[in-house]
Motif scaffolding. Structure first.
Motif, PDB file in Angstrom:
ATOM      1  N   ALA A 114      -5.215  -0.823   4.800  1.00 31.03           N
ATOM      2  CA  ALA A 114      -5.921  -0.445   6.266  1.00 31.03           C
ATOM      3  C   ALA A 114      -6.791   0.939   6.490  1.00 31.03           C
ATOM      4  O   ALA A 114      -7.177   1.145   7.013  1.00 31.03           O
ATOM      5  CB  ALA A 114      -4.397  -0.042   7.116  1.00 31.03           C
ATOM      6  N   ASP A 115      -5.600   1.954   4.953  1.00 29.24           N
ATOM      7  CA  ASP A 115      -6.964   3.114   5.039  1.00 29.24           C
ATOM      8  C   ASP A 115      -8.263   2.775   4.409  1.00 29.24           C
ATOM      9  O   ASP A 115      -8.956   2.922   4.863  1.00 29.24           O
ATOM     10  CB  ASP A 115      -5.982   3.789   3.641  1.00 29.24           C
ATOM     11  CG  ASP A 115      -4.162   4.164   4.554  1.00 29.24           C
ATOM     12  OD1 ASP A 115      -5.030   4.756   6.270  1.00 29.24           O
ATOM     13  OD2 ASP A 115      -3.936   5.006   4.068  1.00 29.24           O
ATOM     14  N   LYS A 116      -8.324   1.584   3.749  1.00 26.94           N
ATOM     15  CA  LYS A 116      -9.977   1.233   3.202  1.00 26.94           C
ATOM     16  C   LYS A 116     -10.594   0.611   4.404  1.00 26.94           C
ATOM     17  O   LYS A 116     -11.807   1.192   4.050  1.00 26.94           O
ATOM     18  CB  LYS A 116      -9.671   0.261   1.999  1.00 26.94           C
ATOM     19  CG  LYS A 116     -11.147  -0.255   1.037  1.00 26.94           C
ATOM     20  CD  LYS A 116     -11.205   0.951   0.443  1.00 26.94           C
ATOM     21  CE  LYS A 116     -12.596  -0.134  -0.274  1.00 26.94           C
ATOM     22  NZ  LYS A 116     -13.179   1.106  -0.377  1.00 26.94           N
ATOM     23  N   TYR A 117      -9.818  -0.267   5.145  1.00 31.85           N
ATOM     24  CA  TYR A 117     -10.971  -0.607   6.522  1.00 31.85           C
ATOM     25  C   TYR A 117     -11.895   0.568   7.437  1.00 31.85           C
ATOM     26  O   TYR A 117     -12.306   0.447   7.827  1.00 31.85           O
ATOM     27  CB  TYR A 117     -10.045  -1.414   7.258  1.00 31.85           C
ATOM     28  CG  TYR A 117      -9.417  -2.685   6.916  1.00 31.85           C
ATOM     29  CD1 TYR A 117      -9.804  -3.163   5.524  1.00 31.85           C
ATOM     30  CD2 TYR A 117      -9.417  -3.812   7.495  1.00 31.85           C
ATOM     31  CE1 TYR A 117     -10.316  -3.967   4.905  1.00 31.85           C
ATOM     32  CE2 TYR A 117      -8.651  -5.487   6.561  1.00 31.85           C
ATOM     33  CZ  TYR A 117      -9.059  -5.344   5.910  1.00 31.85           C
ATOM     34  OH  TYR A 117      -8.845  -6.260   5.822  1.00 31.85           O
ATOM     35  N   HIS A 118     -10.200   1.511   7.894  1.00 29.01           N
ATOM     36  CA  HIS A 118     -10.955   2.803   8.196  1.00 29.01           C
ATOM     37  C   HIS A 118     -11.602   3.262   7.158  1.00 29.01           C
ATOM     38  O   HIS A 118     -13.167   3.875   7.739  1.00 29.01           O
ATOM     39  CB  HIS A 118      -9.816   3.831   8.615  1.00 29.01           C
ATOM     40  CG  HIS A 118      -8.440   2.976   9.569  1.00 29.01           C
ATOM     41  ND1 HIS A 118      -9.330   2.993  10.767  1.00 29.01           N
ATOM     42  CD2 HIS A 118      -7.997   3.314   9.661  1.00 29.01           C
ATOM     43  CE1 HIS A 118      -8.235   2.484  11.853  1.00 29.01           C
ATOM     44  NE2 HIS A 118      -7.224   2.052  11.008  1.00 29.01           N
ATOM     45  N   GLN A 119     -11.847   3.674   5.950  1.00 27.31           N
ATOM     46  CA  GLN A 119     -13.077   4.956   5.413  1.00 27.31           C
ATOM     47  C   GLN A 119     -14.109   3.679   5.893  1.00 27.31           C
ATOM     48  O   GLN A 119     -15.344   4.406   5.832  1.00 27.31           O
ATOM     49  CB  GLN A 119     -12.223   4.680   3.938  1.00 27.31           C
ATOM     50  CG  GLN A 119     -13.320   4.708   2.837  1.00 27.31           C
ATOM     51  CD  GLN A 119     -13.543   5.098   1.695  1.00 27.31           C
ATOM     52  OE1 GLN A 119     -11.704   4.903   1.090  1.00 27.31           O
ATOM     53  NE2 GLN A 119     -13.562   4.948   0.379  1.00 27.31           N
ATOM     54  N   ALA A 123       4.491  -5.938  -4.572  1.00 23.74           N
ATOM     55  CA  ALA A 123       3.471  -7.005  -3.673  1.00 23.74           C
ATOM     56  C   ALA A 123       4.825  -5.938  -2.417  1.00 23.74           C
ATOM     57  O   ALA A 123       4.781  -6.488  -1.536  1.00 23.74           O
ATOM     58  CB  ALA A 123       4.284  -8.295  -4.176  1.00 23.74           C
ATOM     59  N   ASN A 124       5.273  -5.064  -2.062  1.00 28.23           N
ATOM     60  CA  ASN A 124       5.506  -4.623  -0.897  1.00 28.23           C
ATOM     61  C   ASN A 124       4.787  -4.323   0.301  1.00 28.23           C
ATOM     62  O   ASN A 124       3.425  -2.984   0.073  1.00 28.23           O
ATOM     63  CB  ASN A 124       6.252  -2.619  -0.876  1.00 28.23           C
ATOM     64  CG  ASN A 124       6.950  -2.381  -0.436  1.00 28.23           C
ATOM     65  OD1 ASN A 124       6.685  -2.526   0.523  1.00 28.23           O
ATOM     66  ND2 ASN A 124       7.706  -1.408  -0.841  1.00 28.23           N
ATOM     67  N   TYR A 125       4.770  -5.200   0.369  1.00 26.77           N
ATOM     68  CA  TYR A 125       4.150  -5.461   2.174  1.00 26.77           C
ATOM     69  C   TYR A 125       3.913  -3.707   2.695  1.00 26.77           C
ATOM     70  O   TYR A 125       2.544  -3.453   3.221  1.00 26.77           O
ATOM     71  CB  TYR A 125       4.633  -5.884   3.396  1.00 26.77           C
ATOM     72  CG  TYR A 125       4.148  -6.434   4.459  1.00 26.77           C
ATOM     73  CD1 TYR A 125       3.454  -6.818   5.094  1.00 26.77           C
ATOM     74  CD2 TYR A 125       5.150  -5.545   5.707  1.00 26.77           C
ATOM     75  CE1 TYR A 125       2.682  -7.128   6.533  1.00 26.77           C
ATOM     76  CE2 TYR A 125       4.585  -5.654   6.779  1.00 26.77           C
ATOM     77  CZ  TYR A 125       3.461  -5.977   7.311  1.00 26.77           C
ATOM     78  OH  TYR A 125       2.885  -5.968   8.720  1.00 26.77           O
ATOM     79  N   ALA A 126       4.498  -2.831   2.852  1.00 25.76           N
ATOM     80  CA  ALA A 126       4.532  -1.462   3.768  1.00 25.76           C
ATOM     81  C   ALA A 126       3.753  -0.558   3.371  1.00 25.76           C
ATOM     82  O   ALA A 126       2.579   0.159   3.265  1.00 25.76           O
ATOM     83  CB  ALA A 126       5.446  -1.054   4.220  1.00 25.76           C
ATOM     84  N   ILE A 127       3.984  -0.902   1.603  1.00 22.86           N
ATOM     85  CA  ILE A 127       2.975  -0.048   0.736  1.00 22.86           C
ATOM     86  C   ILE A 127       1.483  -0.647   0.971  1.00 22.86           C
ATOM     87  O   ILE A 127       0.751   0.161   0.980  1.00 22.86           O
ATOM     88  CB  ILE A 127       3.090   0.245  -0.803  1.00 22.86           C
ATOM     89  CG1 ILE A 127       4.343   0.946  -0.765  1.00 22.86           C
ATOM     90  CG2 ILE A 127       2.267   0.635  -1.430  1.00 22.86           C
ATOM     91  CD1 ILE A 127       5.115   1.456  -2.132  1.00 22.86           C
ATOM     92  N   ASN A 128       0.907  -1.901   0.635  1.00 23.23           N
ATOM     93  CA  ASN A 128      -0.019  -2.988   0.453  1.00 23.23           C
ATOM     94  C   ASN A 128      -0.742  -2.709   1.703  1.00 23.23           C
ATOM     95  O   ASN A 128      -2.022  -2.433   1.751  1.00 23.23           O
ATOM     96  CB  ASN A 128       0.003  -3.961  -0.229  1.00 23.23           C
ATOM     97  CG  ASN A 128       0.778  -3.849  -2.111  1.00 23.23           C
ATOM     98  OD1 ASN A 128       1.211  -3.052  -1.647  1.00 23.23           O
ATOM     99  ND2 ASN A 128       1.005  -5.123  -2.343  1.00 23.23           N
ATOM    100  N   MET A 129      -0.338  -2.864   2.593  1.00 25.22           N
ATOM    101  CA  MET A 129      -0.816  -2.928   3.981  1.00 25.22           C
ATOM    102  C   MET A 129      -1.531  -1.479   4.066  1.00 25.22           C
ATOM    103  O   MET A 129      -2.510  -1.590   4.702  1.00 25.22           O
ATOM    104  CB  MET A 129      -0.502  -3.496   4.881  1.00 25.22           C
ATOM    105  CG  MET A 129       0.012  -5.180   4.916  1.00 25.22           C
ATOM    106  SD  MET A 129      -1.623  -6.068   5.050  1.00 25.22           S
ATOM    107  CE  MET A 129      -2.540  -5.663   6.204  1.00 25.22           C
TER     108      MET A 129
END
Length: 353
Positions: A341-346, A331-337
């Motif tokens: 975000a990368d999935k959205y760009h994809q 549940a690390n915000y920096a890793i999960n977000m």
């Protein structure tokens, strides 16, 4: 290069929504415009909200066209998810906030909500399950699970730092849920009244505000524990980690639960969790290993388990260390977000191809 633009449909005052949007800006460099329904989904207002919902899709389409959005995301799989599906924007990402989002189950609008949820599921390109319990509902609803991303948004671990308070000589408990009926603060206060009768020393910090605040303060006086209970009211978010770090037991007794960021925050800061025995909590808590699960509204059992947790300091010491490690890994915000975000760009890039 122009930033990608996202239309966010949801209640922007909610902490979960703020976390989501801030993460997309920070880790995806997105520009975000927001829109939300103005009618609250409570009591008679639910019917008014339905009327507002029926009139909103034209407004959404107008905003989408003016903003030239590259993507739309929706905070729920019902109301906002349905509007996202009608927005004319692709791709669409929707997020299930509760175990089902179909609440309350005895509502006359339940069949209608199920219809619009299924429509949103069908039309979406990505569906967020912030935890496994939500994915279970989606699977049972016949959702294409290839579209489902099972990942919590996470919490800021630099902000919610760890501190071990398992050696405290008294119970220092904390509750961080809104003062609303469904969070059963009255059950918690009555449990601590039992501790008071047994001459067990404690401090209880109740964080936040809500419609139950006045009655809960009166109840604490009736139970003669007002000198042991601190009602902080609404606090600055920067002060929350400090209060968690001073506490050794975190308590949350809601009657329903999806994925609780409040639980992750408490686990990150070193509080031992005592929470309701609900599927959403059972995804993260193993009984008397890294926390305690109890049935909702069982005052006597809650008191017994708080005492057990405090007296078994070795269990708590081991648990809080395991919990911090678990949150860091899952549940690390920096890793999960960044992943979100990368999935959205994809998805946006696939649309452009």
């Amino acid at each position: 290069m122009q930033k990608k633009r996202i239309l966010f449909l949801g209640e922007t005052y909610r902490a979960d929504a703020i976390t989501w949007m801030n993460g997309l800006k920070e880790f995806g460099d997105f520009e975000i415009v927001t829109w939300e329904l103005q009618t609250q989904s409570t009591g008679i207002s639910r019917l008014k909200r339905l009327v507002e919902l029926s009139k909103s899709f034209l407004t959404i389409r107008s905003i989408a066209k003016k903003f030239n959005a590259d993507m739309v995301i929706a905070e729920r799989t019902t109301s906002y998810g349905f509007l996202a599906a009608l927005s004319g924007i692709k791709p669409i990402a929707i997020a299930q906030q509760g175990i089902t989002d179909l609440w309350p189950e005895n509502s006359l609008l339940y069949p209608f909500k199920k219809i619009i949820q299924n429509y949103a599921f069908k039309k979406s390109d990505l569906i967020h399950a912030w935890g496994p319990v939500m994915a279970t509902h989606m699977q049972n609803s016949g959702v294409n699970m290839n579209k489902v991303m099972i990942l919590p948004k996470g919490i800021n671990l630099d902000f919610f730092e760890y501190r071990d308070n398992s050696n405290e000589l008294i119970i220092k408990a904390i509750v961080t849920r809104s003062l609303l009926p469904e969070y059963k603060h009255d059950v918690i206060l009555k449990a601590f009244a039992i501790l008071k009768m047994q001459n067990i020393p404690f401090e209880l910090t109740v964080v936040g505000d809500g419609i139950m605040q006045k009655s809960l303060k009166l109840l604490s006086k009736e139970l003669q524990i007002e000198n042991n209970v601190i009602f902080t009211g609404r606090i600055n978010n920067n002060d929350l980690p400090k209060l968690l770090q001073k506490s050794n037991i975190y308590i949350s007794m809601p009657t329903t639960e999806g994925v609780s960021a409040s639980l992750f925050e408490a686990m990150a800061c070193g509080c031992f969790p005592v929470v309701t025995n609900l599927p959403g909590n059972k995804s993260w808590i193993t009984q008397k290993k890294n926390g305690i699960l109890i049935e909702s509204e069982n005052t006597k059992k809650l008191a017994e388990e708080i005492i057990w947790a405090f007296r078994n300091s070795e269990v708590r010491q081991k648990a809080v260390l395991e919990n911090r490690k678990f949150v860091e890994e899952n549940a690390n915000y920096a890793i999960n977000m960044k992943k979100i975000a990368d999935k959205y760009h994809q998805l946006i890039n696939q649309k452009s191809d």
